[in-house]
Design an enzyme around this catalytic site. Structure first.
Site, PDB file in Angstrom:
ATOM      1  N   LYS A  50      -8.381   3.084  13.536  1.00 13.86           N
ATOM      2  CA  LYS A  50      -8.465   3.417  12.108  1.00 13.86           C
ATOM      3  C   LYS A  50      -9.907   3.758  11.754  1.00 13.86           C
ATOM      4  O   LYS A  50     -10.847   3.084  12.246  1.00 13.86           O
ATOM      5  CB  LYS A  50      -7.977   2.197  11.307  1.00 13.86           C
ATOM      6  CG  LYS A  50      -7.799   2.405   9.815  1.00 13.86           C
ATOM      7  CD  LYS A  50      -7.218   1.124   9.191  1.00 13.86           C
ATOM      8  CE  LYS A  50      -6.966   1.236   7.701  1.00 13.86           C
ATOM      9  NZ  LYS A  50      -6.367  -0.008   7.142  1.00 13.86           N
ATOM     10  N   SER A 125      -2.424   0.960   4.353  1.00 13.18           N
ATOM     11  CA  SER A 125      -3.421   2.003   4.488  1.00 13.18           C
ATOM     12  C   SER A 125      -3.606   2.490   5.931  1.00 13.18           C
ATOM     13  O   SER A 125      -4.245   3.528   6.123  1.00 13.18           O
ATOM     14  CB  SER A 125      -4.764   1.519   3.936  1.00 13.18           C
ATOM     15  OG  SER A 125      -5.218   0.396   4.654  1.00 13.18           O
ATOM     16  N   SER A 149      -1.652  -3.732   5.226  1.00 10.32           N
ATOM     17  CA  SER A 149      -1.925  -2.374   5.701  1.00 10.32           C
ATOM     18  C   SER A 149      -1.606  -2.082   7.156  1.00 10.32           C
ATOM     19  O   SER A 149      -1.633  -0.915   7.551  1.00 10.32           O
ATOM     20  CB  SER A 149      -3.388  -2.023   5.453  1.00 10.32           C
ATOM     21  OG  SER A 149      -3.546  -1.661   4.118  1.00 10.32           O
TER      22      SER A 149
HETATM   23  N1  GLN Z   1      -1.394  -2.096  -0.298  1.00  8.63           N
HETATM   24  C1  GLN Z   1      -2.534  -2.949  -0.157  1.00  8.63           C
HETATM   25  C2  GLN Z   1      -3.635  -2.456  -1.049  1.00  8.63           C
HETATM   26  O1  GLN Z   1      -3.523  -1.380  -1.527  1.00  8.63           O
HETATM   27  C3  GLN Z   1      -2.921  -2.974   1.281  1.00  8.63           C
HETATM   28  C4  GLN Z   1      -4.364  -3.055   1.559  1.00  8.63           C
HETATM   29  C5  GLN Z   1      -4.736  -3.331   2.981  1.00  8.63           C
HETATM   30  O2  GLN Z   1      -4.107  -4.141   3.653  1.00  8.63           O
HETATM   31  N2  GLN Z   1      -5.867  -2.748   3.391  1.00  8.63           N
HETATM   32  O3  GLN Z   1      -4.590  -3.101  -1.302  1.00  8.63           O
END
Ligand code: GLN
Length: 454
Positions: A50, A125, A149
């Site tokens: 990532k 994400s 995420s």
């Molecule tokens: N959906 C969560 C957010 O928007 C996930 C974030 C993550 O795990 N980086 O914050």
């Protein structure tokens, strides 16, 4: 089909699929030379990382214009350990800017499509990582999981997604979003690969003073009794509800002792998560000021103005929203009302989970209330996407390990189910996943191939 012996057709396959899904921000074909490595447990295995991890030789944009063109001067500990085991980084995967989102649509550079249906998101994400694994481009990829995420995109794409116990994998070289919630996670095609990657990365790191060494499982990872979260609030789509019920029936058929539970504090996880995550994000993102590295605006006459315009032009809307929310909940005079209250509820949530683990080895719950949704806001708008984080962010608030497992295909889209374990009990997650994998292995998206890696 072996990658090593068929490198040309592998690369053709990669570019065909990449054109359809856009999972990578950077893909360096020359890196595949490293696949001739013969030593190490992961020798020659290509993987994606990532783009919020530092990997020397690659850029690190975090999916944001504010870091466009910035190259990483060093390598994250998690990545370095995998490289030492012979695995080869082939590229950096797309993400919602700074990990903020559930769709990867919040990337400043491009959208990523789900290999199962290119009109739909791969989740987020870590959407690029999940899409790349599901498309068969790489057998595993790294993601970060602050509120789901890794698990949510894995579930949208029909692959495994592990969120380890907080602190067990070093965060050195992972760009901070919300430091008390961030963990390095794994997306992979098989349980065995998920476990091998996790085992390779885990361990205390002198460069991350929140890291801890893993004490191992207290009961050999044995699983007998499973607590199944009762859901009667209509929060699940029909597809997910059906899949969830089937997972429960399967566990019963396999002879597990099932106990139905409620977690009343689940109602608070989303507000608590967004209070804490945005508070920490507003502090962590203060370093991107256009003066030291990354995007610098041409508009502004003094350092103060340049800082302001660089941040205004460099950050996307979702990131700005969260910085504003974070500064709001932290502003003087209001900390007790929001931030401190959220921390107290966070402790109460952890206590509720600990109580359940006095009577069960694992907790089963859904990953996300729906299968992969369509790009844009037609299916789920940004607010609804946040509300839908209710089943994933509890593991981050409590620090507990959780694994998303493919559970079925509903109307042509994969659906996953999630298991949460007590701290350091990742082995219980792998054990249940191995049993369920025999019944339902990670499904291949239409037109994708399962490349064998050696
Ligand atoms: N959906 C969560 C957010 O928007 C996930 C974030 C993550 O795990 N980086 O914050």
């Amino acid at each position: 089909m072996k990658i090593k012996e068929n490198l040309d057709s592998y690369l053709k396959y990669v570019s065909n699929w990449e054109e359809k899904i856009g999972s990578f921000l950077e893909f360096d074909i020359s890196r595949t030379k490293g696949m001739s490595t013969v030593e190490g447990q992961l020798a020659g295995i290509p993987f994606g990382v990532k783009d919020n991890f530092a990997v020397e030789g690659f850029n690190i944009t975090c999916g944001s214009k504010i870091l466009e063109g910035v190259s990483a001067p060093y390598t994250a500990t998690s990545v370095a350990k995998l490289q030492a085991a012979g695995a080869v980084v082939v590229g950096k995967t797309n993400l919602d800017a700074f990990g903020m989102g559930s769709s990867t649509d919040n990337s400043a550079f491009k959208i990523t499509n789900n290999p199962w249906d290119t009109n739909r998101v791969a989740g987020g994400s870590s959407g690029g990582s999940a899409a790349a694994v599901a498309a068969g481009i790489v057998p595993f990829a790294l993601g970060s999981d602050t509120g789901g995420s890794v698990r949510q995109p894995a579930s949208f794409c029909g692959v495994y997604g592990l969120k380890p116990t907080y602190g067990v994998v070093s965060r050195y070289g992972l760009t901070a979003y919300a430091s008390s919630l961030d963990v390095v996670g794994v997306v992979a095609r098989t349980v065995e690969m998920t476990k091998t990657v996790f085992d390779t990365m885990k361990g205390q790191d002198i460069k991350d003073n929140t890291s801890v060494s893993h004490p191992g499982s207290r009961n050999n990872g044995d699983v007998k009794k499973i607590a199944v979260l009762k859901i009667e609030d209509g929060s699940l789509s029909d597809d997910v509800a059906k899949s969830y019920l089937e997972s429960r029936k399967l566990l019963e058929k396999l002879g597990y002792d099932i106990v139905e539970i409620e977690l009343p504090s689940l109602e608070y996880v989303v507000p608590v998560y967004y209070t804490i995550a945005t508070a920490e994000a507003s502090a962590n993102l203060a370093r991107y000021n256009g003066l030291r590295y990354g995007y610098r605006s041409k508009n502004g006459n003094d350092p103060g103005e340049i800082m302001q315009t660089s941040r205004d032009e460099g950050f996307g809307d979702e990131v700005k929203l969260r910085i504003l929310l974070g500064t709001y909940v932290l502003r003087s005079g209001f900390q007790d009302q929001f931030y401190h209250k959220a921390q107290k509820i966070r402790t109460a949530i952890r206590n509720e989970f600990d109580k359940i683990f006095e009577l069960a080895d694992l907790i089963m719950m859904p990953v996300f209330p729906t299968a992969a949704f369509k790009h844009g806001s037609t299916d789920l708008d940004p607010f609804q996407q946040k509300v839908a984080d209710r089943y994933t962010c509890a593991a981050n608030l409590t620090g507990l390990p959780a694994l998303a497992i493919p559970s079925s295909i509903e109307n042509g889209l994969p659906v996953g189910v999630q298991f949460t374990a007590p701290a350091f009990e990742e082995d219980r997650l792998f054990n249940i996943a191995k049993v369920l994998e025999k019944d339902f292995p990670s499904p291949l998206a239409p037109g994708t191939k399962n490349w064998s890696i050696i």
